[in-house]
Design a protein around this motif. Structure first.
Motif, short mmCIF file in Angstrom:
data_model
loop_
_atom_site.label_atom_id
_atom_site.label_comp_id
_atom_site.label_asym_id
_atom_site.label_seq_id
_atom_site.Cartn_x
_atom_site.Cartn_y
_atom_site.Cartn_z
N ASP A 31 102.95 17.95 -48.59
CA ASP A 31 101.63 17.32 -48.59
C ASP A 31 100.48 18.33 -48.53
N TYR A 32 100.73 19.57 -48.95
CA TYR A 32 99.68 20.56 -49.09
C TYR A 32 99.46 20.85 -50.58
N VAL A 33 98.30 21.37 -50.87
CA VAL A 33 98.07 22.06 -52.13
C VAL A 33 98.12 23.55 -51.82
N VAL A 34 98.88 24.29 -52.59
CA VAL A 34 99.01 25.73 -52.37
C VAL A 34 98.42 26.45 -53.58
N GLY A 35 97.54 27.37 -53.30
CA GLY A 35 96.87 28.08 -54.38
C GLY A 35 97.03 29.58 -54.26
N TRP A 36 96.89 30.25 -55.39
CA TRP A 36 96.83 31.70 -55.44
C TRP A 36 95.44 32.11 -55.92
N PHE A 37 94.88 33.07 -55.24
CA PHE A 37 93.59 33.65 -55.61
C PHE A 37 93.77 35.17 -55.67
N ARG A 38 92.82 35.84 -56.28
CA ARG A 38 92.87 37.30 -56.29
C ARG A 38 91.47 37.87 -56.18
N GLN A 39 91.40 39.10 -55.68
CA GLN A 39 90.12 39.78 -55.55
C GLN A 39 90.29 41.23 -55.98
N ALA A 40 89.62 41.57 -57.06
CA ALA A 40 89.62 42.94 -57.55
C ALA A 40 88.51 43.72 -56.85
N PRO A 41 88.61 45.04 -56.80
CA PRO A 41 87.58 45.84 -56.14
C PRO A 41 86.20 45.58 -56.72
N GLY A 42 85.25 45.30 -55.84
CA GLY A 42 83.89 45.08 -56.27
C GLY A 42 83.62 43.73 -56.90
N LYS A 43 84.60 42.84 -56.89
CA LYS A 43 84.42 41.53 -57.51
C LYS A 43 84.66 40.43 -56.49
N ASP A 44 84.18 39.23 -56.82
CA ASP A 44 84.43 38.08 -55.96
C ASP A 44 85.88 37.63 -56.10
N ARG A 45 86.34 36.94 -55.08
CA ARG A 45 87.68 36.38 -55.15
C ARG A 45 87.68 35.25 -56.19
N GLU A 46 88.75 35.18 -56.99
CA GLU A 46 88.81 34.18 -58.05
C GLU A 46 90.13 33.42 -58.02
N ALA A 100 95.28 21.51 -46.56
CA ALA A 100 95.81 20.27 -45.99
C ALA A 100 95.03 19.06 -46.50
N ARG A 101 93.82 19.31 -46.97
CA ARG A 101 93.00 18.22 -47.50
C ARG A 101 93.40 17.98 -48.95
N THR A 102 94.30 17.04 -49.15
CA THR A 102 94.86 16.82 -50.49
C THR A 102 94.33 15.56 -51.13
N TYR A 103 93.22 15.01 -50.58
CA TYR A 103 92.73 13.75 -51.10
C TYR A 103 91.82 13.90 -52.30
N TYR A 104 91.48 15.15 -52.66
CA TYR A 104 90.68 15.32 -53.87
C TYR A 104 91.59 15.18 -55.08
N PRO A 105 91.04 14.70 -56.20
CA PRO A 105 91.86 14.70 -57.42
C PRO A 105 92.26 16.13 -57.77
N PHE A 106 93.48 16.29 -58.24
CA PHE A 106 93.97 17.61 -58.60
C PHE A 106 93.73 17.83 -60.07
N PRO A 107 93.23 19.01 -60.55
CA PRO A 107 92.97 20.19 -59.73
C PRO A 107 91.57 20.27 -59.13
N SER A 108 90.64 19.60 -59.69
CA SER A 108 89.22 19.52 -59.28
C SER A 108 88.80 20.64 -58.34
#
Length: 129
Positions: A31-46, A100-108
């Motif tokens: 019942d979780y959404v699990v995501g992967w993000f990345r952050q390159a040097p000098g850039k925002d996390r995406e 844990a907040r999975t009530y939003y439409p996915f992926p939105s």
């Protein structure tokens, strides 16, 4: 609450593959959404990719579609990010996050950071040319 721990990062050559792992402790990813993000040097996390655990639905950033694959192992309570045909521009710290907040439409909203309340420490991926 859940704790998430990433592993599997490293230094590779362009064109190589890596598989990152994100393992939950404290409770399961059910019942979780699990995501992967990345952050390159000098850039925002995406955003990179996400999966809704129960349905198995997946979503990818444009740069990841076709090269990366997110999957899960129920028995190991682990989410994987298989990264193929790596490029130098994929160099970044990769983070796993759980929502844990999975009530939003996915992926939105799950392509942004706000729904994710649990973050790992990150694992470094370095791709050399």
């Amino acid at each position: 609450q859940v704790q998430v721990v990433e592993s599997g990062g490293g230094a590779v050559q362009a064109g190589d593959s890596l598989r990152l792992s994100c393992t939950a402790s404290g409770r399961t990813f059910d019942d979780y959404v699990v995501g992967w993000f990345r952050q390159a040097p000098g850039k925002d996390r995406e955003f990179v990719a996400a999966t809704r655990w129960r349905s198995g639905s997946t979503h990818y950033a444009l740069f990841a579609a076709g090269r990366f694959a997110i999957s899960r192992d129920n028995a190991k309570n682990t989410v994987y990010l298989q990264m193929n045909s790596l490029k130098p521009e994929d160099t970044a710290v990769y983070y796993c996050a759980a929502a844990a907040r999975t009530y939003y439409p996915f992926p939105s909203l799950y392509t942004g950071e706000s729904p994710y309340g649990y973050w790992g420490q990150g694992t470094q991926v370095t791709v050399s040319s």
